[in-house]
Design a protein around this motif. Sequence first.
Motif, PDB file in Angstrom:
ATOM      1  N   ASN A 179       0.820  -1.206   0.000  1.00  0.00           N
ATOM      2  CA  ASN A 179       0.000   0.000   0.000  1.00  0.00           C
ATOM      3  C   ASN A 179       0.856   1.259   0.000  1.00  0.00           C
ATOM      4  O   ASN A 179       0.572   2.204  -0.729  1.00  0.00           O
ATOM      5  CB  ASN A 179      -0.908   0.027   1.239  1.00  0.00           C
ATOM      6  CG  ASN A 179      -2.181  -0.748   1.024  1.00  0.00           C
ATOM      7  OD1 ASN A 179      -2.588  -0.964  -0.109  1.00  0.00           O
ATOM      8  ND2 ASN A 179      -2.804  -1.190   2.092  1.00  0.00           N
ATOM      9  N   ALA A 180       1.900   1.253   0.838  1.00  0.00           N
ATOM     10  CA  ALA A 180       2.746   2.448   0.939  1.00  0.00           C
ATOM     11  C   ALA A 180       3.422   2.727  -0.397  1.00  0.00           C
ATOM     12  O   ALA A 180       3.461   3.870  -0.854  1.00  0.00           O
ATOM     13  CB  ALA A 180       3.792   2.253   2.034  1.00  0.00           C
ATOM     14  N   GLN A 181       3.950   1.678  -1.038  1.00  0.00           N
ATOM     15  CA  GLN A 181       4.650   1.913  -2.301  1.00  0.00           C
ATOM     16  C   GLN A 181       3.666   2.277  -3.411  1.00  0.00           C
ATOM     17  O   GLN A 181       3.978   3.064  -4.291  1.00  0.00           O
ATOM     18  CB  GLN A 181       5.496   0.697  -2.716  1.00  0.00           C
ATOM     19  CG  GLN A 181       6.457   0.176  -1.655  1.00  0.00           C
ATOM     20  CD  GLN A 181       7.490   1.169  -1.188  1.00  0.00           C
ATOM     21  OE1 GLN A 181       7.272   2.386  -1.205  1.00  0.00           O
ATOM     22  NE2 GLN A 181       8.632   0.673  -0.734  1.00  0.00           N
ATOM     23  N   MET A 182       2.468   1.710  -3.359  1.00  0.00           N
ATOM     24  CA  MET A 182       1.480   2.076  -4.365  1.00  0.00           C
ATOM     25  C   MET A 182       1.094   3.542  -4.215  1.00  0.00           C
ATOM     26  O   MET A 182       0.861   4.236  -5.197  1.00  0.00           O
ATOM     27  CB  MET A 182       0.246   1.185  -4.245  1.00  0.00           C
ATOM     28  CG  MET A 182       0.325   0.037  -5.223  1.00  0.00           C
ATOM     29  SD  MET A 182      -0.806  -1.300  -4.975  1.00  0.00           S
ATOM     30  CE  MET A 182      -2.345  -0.566  -4.719  1.00  0.00           C
ATOM     31  N   SER A 183       1.055   4.014  -2.958  1.00  0.00           N
ATOM     32  CA  SER A 183       0.748   5.426  -2.739  1.00  0.00           C
ATOM     33  C   SER A 183       1.837   6.315  -3.313  1.00  0.00           C
ATOM     34  O   SER A 183       1.603   7.480  -3.596  1.00  0.00           O
ATOM     35  CB  SER A 183       0.619   5.719  -1.246  1.00  0.00           C
ATOM     36  OG  SER A 183      -0.375   4.918  -0.692  1.00  0.00           O
ATOM     37  N   ARG A 184       3.058   5.767  -3.442  1.00  0.00           N
ATOM     38  CA  ARG A 184       4.128   6.554  -4.053  1.00  0.00           C
ATOM     39  C   ARG A 184       4.179   6.286  -5.560  1.00  0.00           C
ATOM     40  O   ARG A 184       5.194   6.480  -6.207  1.00  0.00           O
ATOM     41  CB  ARG A 184       5.473   6.200  -3.413  1.00  0.00           C
ATOM     42  CG  ARG A 184       5.550   6.677  -1.968  1.00  0.00           C
ATOM     43  CD  ARG A 184       6.967   6.957  -1.548  1.00  0.00           C
ATOM     44  NE  ARG A 184       7.697   5.779  -1.135  1.00  0.00           N
ATOM     45  CZ  ARG A 184       9.019   5.743  -1.023  1.00  0.00           C
ATOM     46  NH1 ARG A 184       9.747   6.795  -1.327  1.00  0.00           N
ATOM     47  NH2 ARG A 184       9.616   4.646  -0.621  1.00  0.00           N
ATOM     48  N   GLY A 185       3.100   5.797  -6.089  1.00  0.00           N
ATOM     49  CA  GLY A 185       2.999   5.652  -7.539  1.00  0.00           C
ATOM     50  C   GLY A 185       3.580   4.369  -8.095  1.00  0.00           C
ATOM     51  O   GLY A 185       3.687   4.228  -9.310  1.00  0.00           O
ATOM     52  N   ALA A 186       3.970   3.417  -7.233  1.00  0.00           N
ATOM     53  CA  ALA A 186       4.515   2.166  -7.745  1.00  0.00           C
ATOM     54  C   ALA A 186       3.426   1.412  -8.500  1.00  0.00           C
ATOM     55  O   ALA A 186       2.263   1.466  -8.133  1.00  0.00           O
ATOM     56  CB  ALA A 186       5.043   1.317  -6.599  1.00  0.00           C
ATOM     57  N   ASP A 187       3.838   0.721  -9.544  1.00  0.00           N
ATOM     58  CA  ASP A 187       2.888   0.010 -10.388  1.00  0.00           C
ATOM     59  C   ASP A 187       3.286  -1.459 -10.420  1.00  0.00           C
ATOM     60  O   ASP A 187       4.354  -1.808 -10.889  1.00  0.00           O
ATOM     61  CB  ASP A 187       2.937   0.614 -11.794  1.00  0.00           C
ATOM     62  CG  ASP A 187       1.936  -0.042 -12.709  1.00  0.00           C
ATOM     63  OD1 ASP A 187       1.199  -0.922 -12.235  1.00  0.00           O
ATOM     64  OD2 ASP A 187       1.907   0.327 -13.896  1.00  0.00           O
TER      65      ASP A 187
END
Lengths: 266, 283
Positions: A179-187
């Motif tokens: 979740n944290a990395q997805m919030s930083r735009g990770a795909d």
Amino acid sequence: MRDITLGQYVAGNSVIHKLDPRTKIAMMILYIAMTFLVKDIWFLAIPFVYLVIELVLSGISLKYILNSLKPIRFLLILMFLLNLFFTKGENVWLDLGFWKLTDEAVLQSFFLSIRIVLLVAGASMLTLTTSPIALTDGLEKLLTPLKIFHFPAHELAMMMTIALRFVPTLMDESEKIRNAQMSRGADFESGNIFKRVKSMIPILIPLFVSSFRKADDLAIAMESRCYHGGDGRTRMHQLKFRKEDLFAILITLLFVAALIVILVLF
Amino acid sequence: MSIVINHLTFAYTQGGKPLAPTLKGLTFTIEEGSFLGIIGHTGSGKSTFVKHLNGLLSCEKGTVIVDGHDLSQKSERRTVRSLVGMVFQYPEYQLFAETVYEDVAFGPRNMKLDEAEIKTRVTNAMTMVGLDPERFSTRSPFELSGGERRRAAIAGVLAMQPKYLVLDEPMAGLDPLGRKEILSLLEKLRSESGCTIIMISHSMDDIANHATKVLVLEQGSVFLYDTPQIVFSNAEELQRIGLSVPSITKICIEMNRRGVAIPTSICTEDAFLHWFREGKAHA
Ligand SMILES: Nc1ncnc2c1ncn2[C@@H]1O[C@H](COP(=O)(O)OP(=O)(O)O)[C@@H](O)[C@H]1O
Ligand SMILES: [Mg+2]
């Protein structure tokens, strides 16, 4: 992620639940031996009957058994088809020129598939009726005689207990990091296989770091409660071999004996 | 522009079946430029709610619209993720790169900015959180102290220059100085770049001192949504759902009980001192 249950245990109060874990492990080993001894599809009825009796006695709903078969469904279908196509036989049912459907192939396909289903269902009967803690306790006790060969029975059981304990924790953790990395735009969803594997790095590294930190914390917590390995350690729940256990083992042995007699006779 | 939440309802699923709903028909608007404090008992759905603000979770009923982008549209989520920055509890556990610079640059890289822009943003973000870029850029995030690691993680979110910054209990486990640093960083962000702050916290004092609006969640519903003065003047209701009021409000209530006519809606030290000076003057 939370839906994954590993070695899931369904709490209960049945005779099967109350058996000593060592008994249940022995029963499973004998049961597996039975299914492997059988070379003919009809004789699989014996381990099948055994399984049904165990299932009924345990009061576990059939749903759980079917759930345990879910992960292997593709393997099952693949095996079935491979055997159907590649088993050689005499008694042809259907001739398509390039491939003949034979009596033997059909029997072989069904035989192997049913055997795998029986094996997996039997193994899940053990994990369904025995809590992970009881299971590792039983395993430790069973492996203790091997200590004379310096086999680390206690350490192995402790490692298994800890590993099982941390499966849900790590699942939670990986979900949080994701979740944290997805919030930083990770795909994590698009791109080819290499890109996707590479996109896992921002999840895997924090996961490793936190596992090491947790292992460290746990080691300190255990040591500060005077843990020093298995020597001289007493237990709150003593494993007891009771009348019922003897009875269960005897019945299982009866099935094995019956199977051997049948195999020898026919 | 604002975040408009309309009848947001959400239930987690287990084994394919939905559990009892965690969020039940939330409806309110978060205005741009405000500082929203979210309070509520553990398990009241605070974390679940904020995960809807950038589409990490999506509701089956209701809508969340961020600056006109409807989050039920999957294609809008990427856009919204660069608008709404999200700092989770213990954000330092998400650090992964070899250097602090690379870690802070992760977000901007995902936004496909050019290298020069990334560099400015990383430098700015690191300066903002008080990590000297000269000294910290090339260090490994894993050799920093706890407080520095948390600030590095926050910098990683700030470098995306979000318009809305969501923080889930950002001060948990920090010492008083660390807490103060984070709070003044948030104030600076709000005054300098007009960033809207949405913060979950268990500290009523911090919420009272910094928030312009307070959202009280209770079992997945909006219990109160108003200014801190009005929310914290409901001391009894808050107590009933297991929350408390700022310590200064407790003092006011006690003084009131003993016959001093002090308004019980006072929730900051400044307001308290102000009243005292005024009160003295009148006496
Ligand atoms: N991934 C999940 N799956 C199922 N239930 C969850 C999950 N995460 C949270 N919950 C449940 O949802 C409720 C709200 O949780 P949460 O939003 O974390 O509350 P808060 O942040 O206010 O403490 C709790 O009852 C919690 O048990
Ligand atoms: Mg929470």
